[in-house]
Design a protein around this motif. Structure first.
Motif, short mmCIF file in Angstrom:
data_model
loop_
_atom_site.label_atom_id
_atom_site.label_comp_id
_atom_site.label_asym_id
_atom_site.label_seq_id
_atom_site.Cartn_x
_atom_site.Cartn_y
_atom_site.Cartn_z
N VAL A 13 -17.94 11.77 -1.59
CA VAL A 13 -17.82 12.51 -0.33
C VAL A 13 -16.79 11.85 0.58
O VAL A 13 -15.95 12.53 1.17
N TYR A 14 -16.83 10.53 0.68
CA TYR A 14 -15.87 9.80 1.51
C TYR A 14 -14.43 10.08 1.06
O TYR A 14 -13.56 10.38 1.87
N LEU A 15 -14.20 9.99 -0.25
CA LEU A 15 -12.86 10.24 -0.78
C LEU A 15 -12.43 11.69 -0.56
O LEU A 15 -11.27 11.95 -0.26
N GLU A 16 -13.34 12.60 -0.69
CA GLU A 16 -13.01 14.02 -0.47
C GLU A 16 -12.61 14.25 0.98
O GLU A 16 -11.63 14.94 1.26
N ILE A 17 -13.34 13.67 1.91
CA ILE A 17 -13.04 13.83 3.33
C ILE A 17 -11.69 13.21 3.68
O ILE A 17 -10.93 13.75 4.48
N ARG A 18 -11.37 12.08 3.09
CA ARG A 18 -10.16 11.34 3.43
C ARG A 18 -9.01 11.55 2.44
O ARG A 18 -8.00 10.84 2.52
N ARG A 19 -9.13 12.52 1.56
CA ARG A 19 -8.14 12.73 0.50
C ARG A 19 -6.71 12.84 1.03
O ARG A 19 -5.80 12.16 0.55
N GLU A 20 -6.47 13.67 2.02
CA GLU A 20 -5.11 13.85 2.54
C GLU A 20 -4.59 12.59 3.22
O GLU A 20 -3.42 12.25 3.09
N GLU A 21 -5.46 11.90 3.94
CA GLU A 21 -5.07 10.65 4.58
C GLU A 21 -4.65 9.62 3.53
O GLU A 21 -3.64 8.92 3.69
N ILE A 22 -5.41 9.52 2.46
CA ILE A 22 -5.12 8.58 1.38
C ILE A 22 -3.80 8.96 0.71
O ILE A 22 -2.96 8.11 0.43
N ARG A 23 -3.60 10.25 0.43
CA ARG A 23 -2.36 10.70 -0.20
C ARG A 23 -1.16 10.40 0.69
O ARG A 23 -0.12 9.96 0.19
N ALA A 24 -1.27 10.64 1.98
CA ALA A 24 -0.16 10.39 2.89
C ALA A 24 0.20 8.90 2.89
O ALA A 24 1.38 8.54 2.85
N ARG A 25 -0.80 8.05 2.95
CA ARG A 25 -0.54 6.60 2.94
C ARG A 25 0.08 6.17 1.62
O ARG A 25 0.98 5.34 1.60
N MET A 26 -0.38 6.74 0.52
CA MET A 26 0.19 6.41 -0.79
C MET A 26 1.66 6.81 -0.84
O MET A 26 2.49 6.07 -1.38
N ARG A 27 2.01 7.98 -0.29
CA ARG A 27 3.41 8.39 -0.26
C ARG A 27 4.24 7.42 0.58
O ARG A 27 5.37 7.08 0.20
N GLU A 28 3.71 6.97 1.71
CA GLU A 28 4.42 6.00 2.55
C GLU A 28 4.68 4.70 1.79
O GLU A 28 5.78 4.16 1.84
N VAL A 29 3.66 4.22 1.11
CA VAL A 29 3.78 2.96 0.37
C VAL A 29 4.77 3.12 -0.79
O VAL A 29 5.62 2.24 -1.01
N MET A 30 4.68 4.21 -1.51
CA MET A 30 5.58 4.42 -2.64
C MET A 30 7.03 4.50 -2.18
O MET A 30 7.94 4.07 -2.88
N ALA A 31 7.26 5.03 -0.99
CA ALA A 31 8.62 5.12 -0.46
C ALA A 31 9.19 3.73 -0.16
O ALA A 31 10.40 3.54 -0.19
N LEU A 32 8.33 2.77 0.13
CA LEU A 32 8.77 1.41 0.42
C LEU A 32 9.14 0.64 -0.84
O LEU A 32 9.92 -0.31 -0.78
N LEU A 33 8.58 1.03 -1.96
CA LEU A 33 8.85 0.33 -3.22
C LEU A 33 10.10 0.90 -3.87
O LEU A 33 10.22 2.10 -4.07
N ASP A 34 11.02 0.02 -4.22
CA ASP A 34 12.24 0.47 -4.88
C ASP A 34 12.41 -0.14 -6.26
O ASP A 34 13.48 -0.10 -6.84
#
Length: 62
Positions: A13-34
């Protein structure tokens, strides 16, 4: 319901509620990695690439 089942359901339930927040943060982090060790170190330590260079940098052959 066992404690194990309860915890599993709470996590789901926690992951379902925060799914978009987690995805957005993952995209931010992946953009920092080169693909370099320098970008990995910066992300792990919170130091900027300039700060890493100021203390001697990092060899890319690690």
């Amino acid at each position: 319901m066992t404690k194990k089942d309860l915890v599993a359901e709470a996590v789901r339930v926690y992951l379902e509620i925060r799914r978009e927040e987690i995805r957005a943060r993952m995209r931010e982090v992946m953009a920092l990695l080169d693909g370099t060790n320098r970008s990995r170190l910066a992300l792990l330590t919170g130091l900027t690439p300039e700060q890493i260079d100021a203390v001697g940098g990092i060899g890319e052959n690690l």
